[in-house]
Design a protein around this motif. Structure first.
Motif: not given
Length: 669
Positions: A100, A184-185
């Motif tokens: 992330d 978030t992606n």
């Protein structure tokens, strides 16, 4: 802000755990990456299991502003697209595991040389936060960094911190949480793989453009304290003598502080045995009372007695290593090591071997040349590790005057260096290295007391985790061998029959599935156990004597020439499992109820020359079982592993025998 740690030993998978964000901590060597990692995770890290990754990676989970975040400490690298083993490990991790956020750690005082790594992360399209560590040193050197301007050019937050003092830490956490909330992606590992394969080179013009109007470098860095100190410590004539003097003074300190503390620990364990352990076991049968008191408790007491000594040693090593002095020792030793087929990195790994041979052998992965790696693996087991240190201090304290103790110990360290270099010289023709040696010399810095404690305590914990089970089980095993056979002609043979029969019965009942799973995990140890039982059941000698006595009688003719008595021969045999067992086993071997009486008995039964011969043999002969397994896994060669074992065992016998017989020839025995 709340911090809490997962103390469990998690198993990593190819996908992130639900609700858990993953942060990869990336940076060059010697930028304080691990220090920052420990501050964020509060030293709550554990070694994770990452399929496909060939090295141990530290990971920890913490709560940050309501997020459950998993931090993974990647190896220090210079180039994200390089070809060294550590660089390949980082690439393998990023192209197989979703990430992330990347936390890029750079040295603020060397930003002009390290900004390339941040630009490479940007080129991959990964979400990142840049942490410029050692901001205090950059300011001291007159380097001015404008983090807002630099963040705008990089397209990622930039934070000035000092991991040593903790400044800027809260701001870094804030930016990490912000980026995790916004991202978030995360980019898929497959895309990362394609980007790395595209090999977009970072041009010098890109670096200059990034630094323009963001970093102000002084026209000429003033002569720093580091440069002035290097003028003395890196002096062509004074450098090496000063280094060995500093090492000797470190051992002198360990000796003067550690031994009195060890006496205190011995007194505490002796008092507990007298007041608590002995009364609690007084009503047990004699055999079980002896097993619990002299075997199990004796092993735990041995571990406890080592704690002050090993703790002092690791605290001193933390100071010397974190000060930046060891990097300079590698630089000074490179020219000498080259003559022996090695380089400065081999010297650094030998120094690391003072703590434990295992991480030092694993550290050879940074070497691109397989020949250099194998030769370094071959010589590292001669480094005097902390397990041997406990044995030698025990023997030296018993046989030598405390005034001469540090000098005797220092001579063993010098001897270990000499043997390692001689081995390199003899084998350099078989392991020819063409890889150049490159090392960065960090500025001198004195670590804070917190750093020293965290580093030393971490090393001590690893030693205790590694040694406690070995020592306790080893001492208990030695006690059994000294007290068996018990009551029957061949009781251990009966135990062997049970060891074979029980798994067969279990297999028949469970359909063999449970047995297969067990054998897959512990089959080697079961096989070794069966073999050991068979050998013990068929030992030559008087059947009325203990197994330990018969083992000693069998091997005594081999070591008589080296002046090593039968009792110490038995201890050496068990030392192959783990050197930590040696001292703890002596009380059982000498049939002493009081472990503190061992030194007195040894001082009355052997001479200082015999003691030194024994220590030479212990220094050079086969390393512990865990080290042998590491040699096999790192060399990926059974033949190489066997060669290293045969060489070290033969060398130990030759050296100790020549020393003892030479001493006798001169009338010193």
């Amino acid at each position: 802000m709340s911090h809490c740690h997962n103390s469990g030993s998690g198993m990593a998978t190819l996908k992130n755990q639900p609700g858990v964000k993953r942060v990869a901590v990336l940076g060059m060597p010697n930028v304080g990456k691990s220090t920052l990692f420990n501050r964020i995770t509060k030293a709550g890290a554990f070694v994770g299991n990452w399929p496909g990754v060939t090295v141990d990676l530290l990971q920890a989970q913490v709560n940050l502003h309501g997020y459950r975040v998993e931090f993974v400490d990647l190896p220090g690298i210079y180039d994200l697209e390089g070809y060294s083993e550590d660089e390949q490990v980082v690439q393998t991790f990023l192209t197989n595991y979703p990430v992330d956020l990347v936390l890029v750690i750079l040295n603020a005082a060397q930003i002009d040389r390290q900004i390339r790594l941040a630009l490479q992360v940007k080129a991959l399209g990964m979400s990142a936060v840049v942490v410029l560590n050692m901001a205090d040193e950059a300011k001291h050197f007159g380097i001015k960094i404008h983090p807002e301007n630099l963040a705008e050019k990089l397209g990622m937050p930039v934070v000035l911190v000092s991991a040593k003092y903790g400044s800027g830490y809260a701001i870094a956490i804030h930016h990490i949480c912000e980026k995790l909330a916004a991202n978030t992606n995360p980019i898929a590992p497959g895309e990362i793989k394609q980007q790395i394969a595209a090999h977009r080179e970072i041009l010098e013009s890109q670096i200059q453009d990034t630094l323009e109007d963001t970093v102000e470098m002084p026209s000429r860095l003033f002569k720093t304290f580091t440069q002035k100190l290097d003028g003395v410590l890196l002096h062509p004539l004074l450098g090496l003598p000063l280094f060995f003097l500093s090492i000797y003074l470190m051992f002198e300190f360990v000796w003067l502080v550690g031994l009195p503390l060890q006496d205190v620990a011995d007194g505490i364990t002796g008092w507990l045995q007298q007041v608590v352990v002995t009364p609690l076991t007084a009503y047990l049968p004699e055999f079980w009372r002896g097993f619990l008191v002299d075997g199990i408790y004796g092993g735990l007491a041995t571990v406890a007695s080592f704690i002050p000594l090993v703790m002092t040693f690791f605290f001193m090593m933390a100071i010397v290593e974190d000060s930046g002095y060891f990097s300079r020792a590698a630089y000074m030793m490179d020219a000498l090591m080259y003559r022996f087929g090695l380089d400065g990195r081999s010297f650094v790994l030998l120094i690391m071997g003072f703590g434990c041979n295992i991480p030092a052998i694993m550290g050879t992965r940074v070497m691109r040349s397989r020949a250099l790696r194998l030769l370094s693996i071959f010589i590292i087991p001669f480094a005097l590790c902390s397990a041997r240190l406990t044995v030698f201090i025990f023997i030296i304290d018993a046989l030598f005057n405390r005034t001469w103790g540090p000098l005797v110990l220092f001579s063993l360290y010098l001897f270990s260096f000499g043997v390692a270099l001689l081995t390199g010289f003899l084998l350099k023709g078989q392991f020819q290295n063409q890889e150049p040696f490159v090392i960065e010399l960090p500025p001198y810095r004195f670590p804070t007391l917190k750093q020293i404690f965290l580093r030393g305590w971490g090393e001590l914990q690893q030693f205790l985790q590694r040694a406690t089970g070995f020592i306790t089980a080893g001492v208990a095993g030695v006690w059994l061998l000294n007290n068996l056979p018990q009551g029957t002609a061949n009781s251990i043979g009966n135990a062997g029959e049970m060891l074979i029969t029980i798994p067969i019965v279990v297999g028949m009942v469970t359909g063999w599935d449970a047995l297969k799973a067990f054998l897959k995990r512990g089959g080697v140890f079961v096989g070794l156990g069966v073999l050991a039982i068979w050998l013990l059941s068929n030992l030559p000698g008087n059947q009325d004597t203990s197994y330990a006595t018969r083992i000693g009688e069998f091997f005594a003719p081999v070591l008589d020439a080296a002046g090593i008595p039968q009792e110490l021969t038995i201890a050496l045999i068990f030392g192959f499992i783990a050197k930590e067992i040696l001292v703890g086993s002596l009380a059982s071997i000498y049939h002493l109820a009081d472990p503190n009486a061992v030194q007195t008995v040894i001082s009355q039964t052997i001479s200082p020359i015999q003691a030194y011969s024994f220590m030479l043999f212990c220094l050079l002969y086969t390393p512990c079982l865990a080290t042998v397994a590491t040699i096999k896994s790192e060399s990926k060669s059974i033949r190489f592993t066997v060669l290293s074992l045969v060489y070290s065992l033969t060398l130990a016998w030759v050296v100790s025998t020549l020393f003892y017989q030479g001493a006798r020839l001169f009338g010193l025995s």
